[in-house]
Design a protein around this motif. Structure first.
Motif, PDB file in Angstrom:
ATOM      1  N   ALA A   1       0.829  -1.207   0.000  1.00  0.00           N
ATOM      2  CA  ALA A   1       0.000   0.000   0.000  1.00  0.00           C
ATOM      3  C   ALA A   1       0.868   1.263   0.000  1.00  0.00           C
ATOM      4  N   ASN A   2       0.350   2.292  -0.670  1.00  0.00           N
ATOM      5  CA  ASN A   2       0.957   3.616  -0.585  1.00  0.00           C
ATOM      6  C   ASN A   2       0.534   4.275   0.728  1.00  0.00           C
ATOM      7  N   TYR A   3       1.347   5.189   1.233  1.00  0.00           N
ATOM      8  CA  TYR A   3       0.960   5.851   2.479  1.00  0.00           C
ATOM      9  C   TYR A   3       1.561   7.251   2.553  1.00  0.00           C
ATOM     10  N   TRP A   4       0.906   8.106   3.367  1.00  0.00           N
ATOM     11  CA  TRP A   4       1.377   9.451   3.674  1.00  0.00           C
ATOM     12  C   TRP A   4       1.932   9.476   5.093  1.00  0.00           C
ATOM     13  N   PHE A   5       2.897  10.357   5.285  1.00  0.00           N
ATOM     14  CA  PHE A   5       3.517  10.531   6.605  1.00  0.00           C
ATOM     15  C   PHE A   5       3.544  12.031   6.896  1.00  0.00           C
ATOM     16  N   PHE A   6       2.943  12.445   8.019  1.00  0.00           N
ATOM     17  CA  PHE A   6       2.885  13.855   8.379  1.00  0.00           C
ATOM     18  C   PHE A   6       3.576  14.082   9.730  1.00  0.00           C
ATOM     19  N   ALA A   7       4.190  15.255   9.868  1.00  0.00           N
ATOM     20  CA  ALA A   7       4.844  15.629  11.117  1.00  0.00           C
ATOM     21  C   ALA A   7       4.701  17.132  11.318  1.00  0.00           C
ATOM     22  N   GLY A   8       4.792  17.559  12.559  1.00  0.00           N
ATOM     23  CA  GLY A   8       4.697  18.978  12.874  1.00  0.00           C
ATOM     24  C   GLY A   8       5.535  19.304  14.092  1.00  0.00           C
ATOM     25  N   ALA A   9       6.042  20.539  14.135  1.00  0.00           N
ATOM     26  CA  ALA A   9       6.870  20.963  15.258  1.00  0.00           C
ATOM     27  C   ALA A   9       6.623  22.428  15.558  1.00  0.00           C
ATOM     28  N   ALA A  10       6.723  22.788  16.827  1.00  0.00           N
ATOM     29  CA  ALA A  10       6.621  24.177  17.274  1.00  0.00           C
ATOM     30  C   ALA A  10       7.761  24.447  18.238  1.00  0.00           C
ATOM     31  N   GLU A  11       8.412  25.599  18.066  1.00  0.00           N
ATOM     32  CA  GLU A  11       9.565  25.932  18.895  1.00  0.00           C
ATOM     33  C   GLU A  11       9.433  27.360  19.427  1.00  0.00           C
ATOM     34  N   TYR A  12       9.796  27.527  20.684  1.00  0.00           N
ATOM     35  CA  TYR A  12       9.888  28.850  21.288  1.00  0.00           C
ATOM     36  C   TYR A  12      11.334  29.063  21.739  1.00  0.00           C
ATOM     37  N   HIS A  13      11.949  30.152  21.295  1.00  0.00           N
ATOM     38  CA  HIS A  13      13.316  30.439  21.718  1.00  0.00           C
ATOM     39  C   HIS A  13      13.391  31.839  22.316  1.00  0.00           C
ATOM     40  N   TYR A  14      14.228  31.971  23.342  1.00  0.00           N
ATOM     41  CA  TYR A  14      14.315  33.206  24.104  1.00  0.00           C
ATOM     42  C   TYR A  14      15.778  33.582  24.313  1.00  0.00           C
ATOM     43  N   ASN A  15      16.157  34.793  23.846  1.00  0.00           N
ATOM     44  CA  ASN A  15      17.493  35.355  24.070  1.00  0.00           C
ATOM     45  C   ASN A  15      18.631  34.463  23.570  1.00  0.00           C
ATOM     46  N   ASP A  16      18.366  33.672  22.548  1.00  0.00           N
ATOM     47  CA  ASP A  16      19.381  32.779  21.980  1.00  0.00           C
ATOM     48  C   ASP A  16      19.934  31.788  22.995  1.00  0.00           C
ATOM     49  N   HIS A  17      19.292  31.669  24.149  1.00  0.00           N
ATOM     50  CA  HIS A  17      19.766  30.746  25.180  1.00  0.00           C
ATOM     51  C   HIS A  17      18.826  29.551  25.351  1.00  0.00           C
ATOM     52  N   TRP A  18      17.535  29.819  25.392  1.00  0.00           N
ATOM     53  CA  TRP A  18      16.564  28.769  25.691  1.00  0.00           C
ATOM     54  C   TRP A  18      15.760  28.412  24.454  1.00  0.00           C
ATOM     55  N   ARG A  19      15.559  27.122  24.250  1.00  0.00           N
ATOM     56  CA  ARG A  19      14.663  26.628  23.197  1.00  0.00           C
ATOM     57  C   ARG A  19      13.781  25.534  23.780  1.00  0.00           C
ATOM     58  N   LEU A  20      12.506  25.670  23.548  1.00  0.00           N
ATOM     59  CA  LEU A  20      11.549  24.646  23.955  1.00  0.00           C
ATOM     60  C   LEU A  20      10.859  24.157  22.685  1.00  0.00           C
ATOM     61  N   VAL A  21      10.956  22.850  22.415  1.00  0.00           N
ATOM     62  CA  VAL A  21      10.467  22.288  21.164  1.00  0.00           C
ATOM     63  C   VAL A  21       9.457  21.190  21.453  1.00  0.00           C
ATOM     64  N   LEU A  22       8.312  21.297  20.806  1.00  0.00           N
ATOM     65  CA  LEU A  22       7.294  20.244  20.818  1.00  0.00           C
ATOM     66  C   LEU A  22       7.204  19.683  19.412  1.00  0.00           C
ATOM     67  N   ASN A  23       7.433  18.387  19.280  1.00  0.00           N
ATOM     68  CA  ASN A  23       7.488  17.754  17.956  1.00  0.00           C
ATOM     69  C   ASN A  23       6.581  16.541  17.923  1.00  0.00           C
ATOM     70  N   ALA A  24       5.914  16.338  16.803  1.00  0.00           N
ATOM     71  CA  ALA A  24       5.046  15.174  16.619  1.00  0.00           C
ATOM     72  C   ALA A  24       5.359  14.535  15.271  1.00  0.00           C
ATOM     73  N   GLU A  25       5.794  13.278  15.298  1.00  0.00           N
ATOM     74  CA  GLU A  25       6.071  12.514  14.092  1.00  0.00           C
ATOM     75  C   GLU A  25       4.900  11.563  13.816  1.00  0.00           C
ATOM     76  N   ASN A  26       4.609  11.386  12.514  1.00  0.00           N
ATOM     77  CA  ASN A  26       3.560  10.442  12.103  1.00  0.00           C
ATOM     78  C   ASN A  26       2.218  10.807  12.746  1.00  0.00           C
ATOM     79  N   LEU A  27       1.759  12.009  12.440  1.00  0.00           N
ATOM     80  CA  LEU A  27       0.564  12.562  13.088  1.00  0.00           C
ATOM     81  C   LEU A  27      -0.668  11.680  12.919  1.00  0.00           C
TER      82      LEU A  27
END
Length: 734
Positions: free
Chosen positions: A667-693
């Motif tokens: 079978a053919n299939y689709w694969f979707f993913a999404g990510a959101a990132e918040y970064h502050y002062n080039d020091h902190w990064r908070l990343v939420l990622n979802a693979e194979n939605l």
């Protein structure tokens, strides 16, 4: 009076010229050291004294006042820069950086000339520092995710229970893709059959993807392509420290840390990482779709530049891993006789790289690596225990003259496998390959560049191999570039690199492997051709457009495949390697589009590949069986939006027209993913990622495991097994 007047004129002339000097100046490209023609060299203030460089990049300024301490140099295509005047030198050498450097100039190391990516006659795609920084928080444990985003690369899972993955390029089996670490082939033979992609991206500067046959560069194996994984180096005397914590819904935890600093003429980078992943049964069939993994990585690297002409570095890399999968109750101890796959491995590597510029146009480089790899594996209650020691040494000389960059070198590769007493029928072996190579990069004119290479290898078991290659770059107009490349390759037989079985139900587990019959099994030979048409333009509106259209062709003679042997054991028939009675043909197209505007970036990629057998078979006069597990259609797209303090991205991939054995289509299939990132002062990064939605799994289409729990049978893996994966990462940089 006449004499006094003459003396006065001489004194006036002497005092007038006092404090003035004549300077001979050479202007070069900062990377290639090639002369920059028609560069303007001038004083920074009025009255302006200036001149233009000739065909050799030389110019002379006369009557320069002693009060002038710097000169300004400018040229088309380069950044305008100021340079201090050092009158102690007979010739002042000023090196200009390409104007593209302001747009994050990319230098490619895999071709040994350290050239800019746009100057290379051979097509190279680079995933740079920004990509590595993003991926280190999205998927911290390995580089497979970011490589899989490239449409021409297909990540294939090779085991249903231990999570191992391999790379397909141009529709060919994983063994035809060569993987390097810092230009060193460290993952050959036994040491490259498990966990090669388990490299955390936090430690990496970039990944270089060379498409097509490039065996001339590093020897056998690079038939479908080559991937060079490049480590970071210290860039500042201020310390850099990055720490990352990650947790996924698949019960995976990652703790990674990276430190970098220069100390005058010395420098240090240090990476340490730990991964703890628990075994998970996603589908509810009782078997682990995601194995238990406990992995430790430690990678220090020391740098020393005693002079401007000499640099050297030495590194050590250590990996310790325990990996366990199979029937989950067996792992938990409630059903000890059920199926388990247990692997313990250790990898130690010491590598070095030293270069010395004997002149402004000549550089000598020595590099090498010594590594040991120990793996113990229990599969179907059978133990296999082996060690591999590997050695790679290379010396080369790079000479720049006129419009040529000529590199000449030799290398030695040693692969020694030793089996500890166990139940397998494998035998010890030592493979040695001595090779010599020559490569000339010739800038024929402003619109034509040629790269010609020739390699001669001698393998102590499988003989001699002569590998010519030719690449041409054409620049018909400013936004357009055309590259054409033709090359040959070879691959010696190796029990541990045939990660895709040659036929259905043929097993590649160690207890079923028979030693190679070196008298009757011959090395594979190949020929490949690639063509790439590229368009790159930035408009006044700020829109940047990059379009690449590639075409490729590869033909492999008498490939080495796995087949049933006449002898059998209590696990079934043994497996032996043979030369197939057919050849392999792979041809296809690859389309790449990247658009950037303001805070938006869009990538589109489409790959169409036809990979099949070519030759007689029992199926008829011509065997047109498709290569298994090689999708004929793959579409990839990424859309990213980066406003201030945030970054959002979505990815989609389509895998279609994929066949198993005997042209059985899945079978053919689709694969979707999404990510959101918040970064502050080039020091902190908070990343939420979802693979194979949308939670695509092979188990949605068919039963993956069958048979008794003591000796199960696994279907070939052609789709994701784990389903949806969500992770949250916190990254801190100082």
């Amino acid at each position: 009076m006449k004499h006094l007047f003459s003396i006065g004129l001489l004194l006036f002339s002497a005092f007038s010229s006092f404090g003035q000097t004549s300077l001979l100046i050479r202007v070069e490209d900062s990377l290639t050291h090639a002369p920059v023609i028609a560069a303007t060299v001038r004083t920074p203030s009025k009255p302006v004294i200036g001149n233009v460089t000739d065909a050799n990049g030389l110019t002379r300024l006369t009557n320069v006042p002693a009060t002038v301490k710097t000169l300004v140099v400018s040229a088309v295509g380069y950044e305008t820069e100021s340079f201090p005047i050092t009158t102690t030198a007979d010739t002042l050498v000023f090196r200009l950086h390409s104007q593209d450097e302001s747009l994050d100039e990319v230098t490619v190391t895999a071709t040994r000339t350290n050239s800019r990516i746009e100057d290379l006659p051979i097509k190279v795609e680079v995933l740079g520092q920004e990509d590595m920084d993003e991926e280190s928080a999205v998927v911290p444990g390995n580089v497979s995710s970011i490589l899989g985003d490239i449409s021409i690369i297909h990540i294939q899972r090779t085991s249903a229970v231990n999570g191992n993955q391999a790379i397909r390029m141009q529709g060919l089996d994983p063994k035809y893709t060569q993987i390097l670490r810092d230009g060193l082939p460290l993952y050959e033979g036994f040491s490259g059959n498990l966990g090669v992609l388990q490299i955390p991206p936090l430690d990496l500067k970039q990944v270089e993807v060379v498409k097509g046959s490039v065996s001339t560069l590093y020897g056998g194996g690079a038939i479908g392509g080559m991937i060079n994984i490049v480590s970071k180096s210290p860039t500042s005397e201020k310390p850099t420290f990055t720490a990352l914590l990650n947790r996924s819904g698949l019960k995976e935890s990652n703790s990674n840390a990276y430190y970098s600093q220069r100390y005058g003429k010395t420098g240090l980078t240090l990476f340490a990482g730990y991964t703890n992943q628990q075994a998970v049964d996603v589908t509810g069939d009782g078997y682990t779709d995601s194995p238990e993994i406990k992995q430790v990585n430690f990678h220090p690297k020391f740098f020393y530049n005693p002079t401007d002409h000499t640099r050297m570095n030495i590194g050590y890399s250590f990996t310790d891993e325990h990996r366990e999968g199979g029937y989950l109750p067996a792992l938990e101890g409630t059903q000890p006789n059920a199926y388990r796959n247990i692997t313990d491995l250790q990898r130690h590597t010491v590598d070095f790289d030293a270069s010395h510029n004997t002149s402004e146009t000549n550089a000598i480089t020595l590099k090498g690596a010594l590594s040991t790899f120990h793996r113990q594996n229990t599969d179907y209650q059978k133990l296999s225990d082996g060690r591999q020691s590997s050695l790679y040494l290379e010396g080369n000389n790079l000479k720049r003259f006129g419009k040529h960059q000529l590199i000449v070198g030799a290398n030695l590769t040693v692969e020694a496998f030793r089996k500890n007493p166990d139940s397998t029928r494998l035998v010890d072996y030592t493979y040695q390959t001595i090779g010599g190579f020559v490569q000339d990069d010739w800038q024929v004119g402003s619109t034509v560049a040629v790269q010609a290479g020739l390699r001669l290898d001698h393998h102590n078991t499988f003989g001699n191999f002569l590998l010519p290659r030719l690449s041409v770059k054409l620049k018909p107009s400013e936004p357009w570039t055309v590259r054409l490349s033709v090359g040959t390759g070879y691959k010696t037989p190796n029990l541990f690199v045939n990660q895709t079985p040659g036929a259905l139900n043929v097993s590649l587990i160690f207890p079923r492997l028979l030693p190679i019959d070196v008298a009757n099994v011959k090395a594979e030979k190949s020929v490949g051709a690639n063509m790439d048409i590229a368009y790159l333009k930035t408009f006044e509106s700020g829109l940047s457009v990059q379009v690449d259209q590639a075409f490729y062709y590869t033909y492999v003679n008498s490939p080495v495949v796995s087949a049933f042997a006449s002898t059998s054991s209590n696990l079934g028939a043994y497996t032996q390697l043979i030369n197939a009675p057919y050849n392999l043909l792979s041809l296809g197209t690859d389309t790449y589009v990247r658009l950037e505007y303001d805070e938006l970036e869009l990538y589109l990629g489409y790959n169409h590949t036809l990979s099949r057998r070519d030759g007689p078979s029992s199926l008829g006069p011509s065997d047109n069986t498709y290569l298994p597990l090689a999708p004929q259609d793959k579409f990839s797209t990424t859309l990213a939006w980066e406003p201030e303090h945030f970054r959002f991205g979505i990815e989609a991939a389509y895998v279609g027209s994929q066949y198993l054995y005997n042209n059985q289509k899945v079978a053919n299939y689709w694969f979707f993913a999404g990510a959101a990132e918040y970064h502050y002062n080039d020091h902190w990064r908070l990343v939420l990622n979802a693979e194979n939605l949308f939670n695509i799994k092979q188990a949605n289409y068919e039963t993956v495991v069958s048979g008794p729990v003591t000796q199960p049978t696994f279907r070939p893996i052609w789709a994701p097994l784990e389903g949806r994966i969500v992770n949250l990462a916190l990254k801190f940089t100082l």
